[in-house]
Design a protein around this motif. Structure first.
Motif, PDB file in Angstrom:
ATOM      1  N   SER A   1      -7.704 -28.231  23.482  1.00 35.75           N
ATOM      2  CA  SER A   1      -7.367 -26.960  24.078  1.00 35.75           C
ATOM      3  C   SER A   1      -7.486 -27.045  25.600  1.00 35.75           C
ATOM      4  O   SER A   1      -6.599 -26.619  26.308  1.00 35.75           O
ATOM      5  N   LYS A   2      -8.601 -27.620  26.062  1.00 35.20           N
ATOM      6  CA  LYS A   2      -8.783 -27.770  27.502  1.00 35.20           C
ATOM      7  C   LYS A   2      -7.735 -28.718  28.078  1.00 35.20           C
ATOM      8  O   LYS A   2      -7.179 -28.460  29.144  1.00 35.20           O
ATOM      9  N   GLU A   3      -7.443 -29.782  27.332  1.00 41.05           N
ATOM     10  CA  GLU A   3      -6.432 -30.746  27.793  1.00 41.05           C
ATOM     11  C   GLU A   3      -5.056 -30.100  27.836  1.00 41.05           C
ATOM     12  O   GLU A   3      -4.281 -30.329  28.765  1.00 41.05           O
ATOM     13  N   ALA A   4      -4.757 -29.273  26.844  1.00 39.44           N
ATOM     14  CA  ALA A   4      -3.470 -28.575  26.819  1.00 39.44           C
ATOM     15  C   ALA A   4      -3.383 -27.610  27.993  1.00 39.44           C
ATOM     16  O   ALA A   4      -2.325 -27.484  28.627  1.00 39.44           O
ATOM     17  N   ASP A   5      -4.491 -26.938  28.329  1.00 38.54           N
ATOM     18  CA  ASP A   5      -4.507 -26.034  29.480  1.00 38.54           C
ATOM     19  C   ASP A   5      -4.248 -26.799  30.773  1.00 38.54           C
ATOM     20  O   ASP A   5      -3.482 -26.347  31.630  1.00 38.54           O
ATOM     21  N   LEU A   6      -4.879 -27.968  30.895  1.00 38.80           N
ATOM     22  CA  LEU A   6      -4.667 -28.780  32.095  1.00 38.80           C
ATOM     23  C   LEU A   6      -3.219 -29.253  32.182  1.00 38.80           C
ATOM     24  O   LEU A   6      -2.615 -29.227  33.253  1.00 38.80           O
ATOM     25  N   ALA A   7      -2.668 -29.680  31.058  1.00 36.85           N
ATOM     26  CA  ALA A   7      -1.275 -30.137  31.048  1.00 36.85           C
ATOM     27  C   ALA A   7      -0.352 -28.986  31.414  1.00 36.85           C
ATOM     28  O   ALA A   7       0.608 -29.164  32.171  1.00 36.85           O
ATOM     29  N   HIS A   8      -0.648 -27.803  30.905  1.00 42.87           N
ATOM     30  CA  HIS A   8       0.180 -26.636  31.214  1.00 42.87           C
ATOM     31  C   HIS A   8       0.080 -26.301  32.702  1.00 42.87           C
ATOM     32  O   HIS A   8       1.084 -26.002  33.346  1.00 42.87           O
ATOM     33  N   SER A   9      -1.120 -26.372  33.258  1.00 42.22           N
ATOM     34  CA  SER A   9      -1.309 -26.105  34.684  1.00 42.22           C
ATOM     35  C   SER A   9      -0.519 -27.101  35.530  1.00 42.22           C
ATOM     36  O   SER A   9       0.117 -26.729  36.515  1.00 42.22           O
ATOM     37  N   ARG A  10      -0.576 -28.383  35.128  1.00 38.60           N
ATOM     38  CA  ARG A  10       0.194 -29.400  35.860  1.00 38.60           C
ATOM     39  C   ARG A  10       1.678 -29.123  35.767  1.00 38.60           C
ATOM     40  O   ARG A  10       2.413 -29.259  36.737  1.00 38.60           O
ATOM     41  N   LYS A  11       2.137 -28.699  34.599  1.00 34.44           N
ATOM     42  CA  LYS A  11       3.556 -28.393  34.418  1.00 34.44           C
ATOM     43  C   LYS A  11       3.962 -27.247  35.333  1.00 34.44           C
ATOM     44  O   LYS A  11       4.988 -27.312  36.006  1.00 34.44           O
ATOM     45  N   LEU A  12       3.160 -26.198  35.373  1.00 37.76           N
ATOM     46  CA  LEU A  12       3.462 -25.059  36.241  1.00 37.76           C
ATOM     47  C   LEU A  12       3.477 -25.477  37.707  1.00 37.76           C
ATOM     48  O   LEU A  12       4.347 -25.055  38.479  1.00 37.76           O
ATOM     49  N   ARG A  13       2.507 -26.332  38.085  1.00 37.31           N
ATOM     50  CA  ARG A  13       2.463 -26.809  39.459  1.00 37.31           C
ATOM     51  C   ARG A  13       3.728 -27.601  39.791  1.00 37.31           C
ATOM     52  O   ARG A  13       4.305 -27.440  40.866  1.00 37.31           O
ATOM     53  N   GLN A  14       4.176 -28.452  38.861  1.00 33.45           N
ATOM     54  CA  GLN A  14       5.371 -29.253  39.105  1.00 33.45           C
ATOM     55  C   GLN A  14       6.613 -28.375  39.188  1.00 33.45           C
ATOM     56  O   GLN A  14       7.501 -28.621  40.005  1.00 33.45           O
ATOM     57  N   GLU A  15       6.679 -27.373  38.338  1.00 36.64           N
ATOM     58  CA  GLU A  15       7.820 -26.459  38.418  1.00 36.64           C
ATOM     59  C   GLU A  15       7.828 -25.733  39.751  1.00 36.64           C
ATOM     60  O   GLU A  15       8.878 -25.537  40.360  1.00 36.64           O
ATOM     61  N   SER A  16       6.648 -25.356  40.228  1.00 36.25           N
ATOM     62  CA  SER A  16       6.531 -24.699  41.530  1.00 36.25           C
ATOM     63  C   SER A  16       6.985 -25.642  42.639  1.00 36.25           C
ATOM     64  O   SER A  16       7.717 -25.244  43.545  1.00 36.25           O
ATOM     65  N   GLU A  17       6.549 -26.907  42.550  1.00 37.94           N
ATOM     66  CA  GLU A  17       6.973 -27.892  43.544  1.00 37.94           C
ATOM     67  C   GLU A  17       8.487 -28.084  43.502  1.00 37.94           C
ATOM     68  O   GLU A  17       9.135 -28.230  44.538  1.00 37.94           O
ATOM     69  N   GLY A  18       9.053 -28.073  42.299  1.00 37.98           N
ATOM     70  CA  GLY A  18      10.508 -28.191  42.161  1.00 37.98           C
ATOM     71  C   GLY A  18      11.218 -27.030  42.821  1.00 37.98           C
ATOM     72  O   GLY A  18      12.239 -27.202  43.506  1.00 37.98           O
ATOM     73  N   GLN A  19      10.689 -25.824  42.648  1.00 35.46           N
ATOM     74  CA  GLN A  19      11.278 -24.653  43.298  1.00 35.46           C
ATOM     75  C   GLN A  19      11.184 -24.771  44.809  1.00 35.46           C
ATOM     76  O   GLN A  19      12.135 -24.446  45.530  1.00 35.46           O
ATOM     77  N   GLN A  20      10.034 -25.248  45.299  1.00 36.72           N
ATOM     78  CA  GLN A  20       9.873 -25.414  46.743  1.00 36.72           C
ATOM     79  C   GLN A  20      10.876 -26.430  47.275  1.00 36.72           C
ATOM     80  O   GLN A  20      11.466 -26.223  48.344  1.00 36.72           O
ATOM     81  N   LEU A  21      11.089 -27.509  46.542  1.00 37.23           N
ATOM     82  CA  LEU A  21      12.063 -28.517  46.982  1.00 37.23           C
ATOM     83  C   LEU A  21      13.473 -27.936  46.993  1.00 37.23           C
ATOM     84  O   LEU A  21      14.255 -28.202  47.908  1.00 37.23           O
ATOM     85  N   ARG A  22      13.784 -27.127  45.975  1.00 39.25           N
ATOM     86  CA  ARG A  22      15.111 -26.496  45.967  1.00 39.25           C
ATOM     87  C   ARG A  22      15.274 -25.550  47.145  1.00 39.25           C
ATOM     88  O   ARG A  22      16.339 -25.504  47.773  1.00 39.25           O
ATOM     89  N   ARG A  23      14.205 -24.810  47.468  1.00 40.44           N
ATOM     90  CA  ARG A  23      14.261 -23.908  48.624  1.00 40.44           C
ATOM     91  C   ARG A  23      14.455 -24.704  49.917  1.00 40.44           C
ATOM     92  O   ARG A  23      15.244 -24.321  50.789  1.00 40.44           O
ATOM     93  N   LYS A  24      13.717 -25.821  50.041  1.00 39.11           N
ATOM     94  CA  LYS A  24      13.872 -26.667  51.226  1.00 39.11           C
ATOM     95  C   LYS A  24      15.306 -27.168  51.337  1.00 39.11           C
ATOM     96  O   LYS A  24      15.894 -27.188  52.418  1.00 39.11           O
TER      97      LYS A  24
END
Length: 123
Positions: free
Chosen positions: A1-24
């Motif tokens: 459960s904790k590992e899944a939460d961490l993986a989900h957090s990383r996924k959200l962070r990567q999606e956010s980074e992807g959005q930032q790159l698209r904005r750039k």
């Protein structure tokens, strides 16, 4: 459960980074589009545009590779969670079976104690 939460957090962070790159990329394209209208800088801008596109392409490729890694991690974590759940279910069934066996053995023991008492009283 904790590992899944961490993986989900990383996924959200990567999606956010992807959005930032698209904005750039969009901001860079807008700024290059404005400068490209001038004829004096056309040749210089072609090189700058090419470098900017290459840089963004590399950033996007790296982000996509990282996102795929995260997806692989998430799939592995889900698989592990499913395996653990099936092990828990198997152990619960085994525990239930052992409890039933224990109850049966206690009944047999009680019956044997009664028989022994009757035999001792009969002597």
């Amino acid at each position: 459960s904790k590992e899944a939460d961490l993986a989900h957090s990383r996924k959200l962070r990567q999606e956010s980074e992807g959005q930032q790159l698209r904005r750039k990329k969009m901001a860079l394209e807008r700024s290059l589009g404005v400068k490209a209208s001038g004829t004096a800088y056309a040749e210089h801008e072609d090189g700058a545009t090419e470098r900017a596109v290459q840089s963004l392409s590399e950033d996007l490729r790296q982000a996509m590779v990282h996102l795929e890694d995260l997806r692989g991690d998430l799939a592995r974590k889900k698989r592990q969670a499913q395996e653990r759940q099936s092990l828990v279910e198997e152990r619960q069934l085994r525990s239930q079976q052992l409890n039933e066996d224990l109850t049966s053995e206690r009944k047999r023991s009680d019956e044997m104690q009664r028989v022994l008492l009757r035999l001792e009283q009969g002597l």
